[in-house]
Enzyme design. Sequence first.
Site, PDB file in Angstrom:
ATOM      1  N   ARG A 225      62.193   4.482   2.847  1.00 42.99           N
ATOM      2  CA  ARG A 225      63.217   3.488   2.557  1.00 42.99           C
ATOM      3  C   ARG A 225      63.479   3.454   1.056  1.00 42.99           C
ATOM      4  NH1 ARG A 225      64.006   4.078   7.078  1.00 42.99           N
ATOM      5  NH2 ARG A 225      63.973   2.608   8.814  1.00 42.99           N
ATOM      6  N   HIS A 273      69.823  11.544   3.240  1.00 43.01           N
ATOM      7  CA  HIS A 273      69.253  10.820   4.389  1.00 43.01           C
ATOM      8  C   HIS A 273      69.239  11.722   5.638  1.00 43.01           C
ATOM      9  CE1 HIS A 273      68.506   6.482   5.952  1.00 43.01           C
ATOM     10  NE2 HIS A 273      67.812   7.361   6.657  1.00 43.01           N
TER      11      HIS A 273
END
Length: 310
Positions: A225, A273
């Site tokens: 994250r 990502h």
Amino acid sequence: MTINILFAAKAERWTTYQAPLTEALKAAGLEFDLRTDFPPAEVDYIVYAPNSDVQDFTPYTRLKAVLNLWAGVEDVVGNATLTVPLTRMVDHGLTQGMVEWVTGHTLRYHLGIDAHINGQDGVWRKDIPPLAQDRKVTVLGLGALGAAVSQALVGLGFDVTGWSRSAKTVEGVNCLHGPAGLTAALETAEILILLLPNTQATENTLRAETLEIMPKGACIINPGRGPLINDHDLLQALNSGQIAHATLDVFRVEPLPTEDPYWAHPNVTVTPHIASETRPTTASQIVADNIQRSETGQPLLHVVDRALGY
């Protein structure tokens, strides 16, 4: 009685999930109606992405559970209108993808591959890397993904330390926990992998004070994250040489703005990502299994602890 299942996600997700989810629900022996639109009061389950249009769960008066399609739940766990069980996605396809991505970047750092890819200049650089058994790797976060990554690295021979908020056991891994354990885990982290959930307690886990604990010249891999890292402090550590390189797959703002200093930093690798992605076929099986469990009186799997945030 027919089970009404609302698929609440972006339209492109429905395109990829409709067929495999229908097949998985049929294979589970369920009588169901799967759609992207229902009168809220008729919905039994919501297959959910936090970026969908469904943000107020109050009208869903007969709702039994919300089945999240993402491994991360930080964008929904604090929703006060959600009062039924929330499950997170624990998918073996997602896990395998994460293992492959992290293993690749760990080996890249361990073997010093960048020096040869970028060093095609006629210089004979014969720097012999240590064996994996002599390379200390630390994994922060020992949930499903962290445990799988840790064991894969152990399988390659690495000396792996894992850290989690509470005590855990992972075969072959030196497992630490709590504040003192975090310090000890960082002290030996030649390669550090971040797989913690995004909560108030984990935000800025890597900041000036903790980066200083790490061995000088360590490398960081973050597929977890974005908010786990204080970006300003990491850039300072990269500039000073305290951290040699960082591979970052997740960020506080995504897509990462073109003017962000990470893009141009010579000691940062930005990936968009892609470390792992939920696969519709395998994820659909997880969703169908959980609905079948609920309908037959069995406990749901992977229920989120709302107090902890994961």
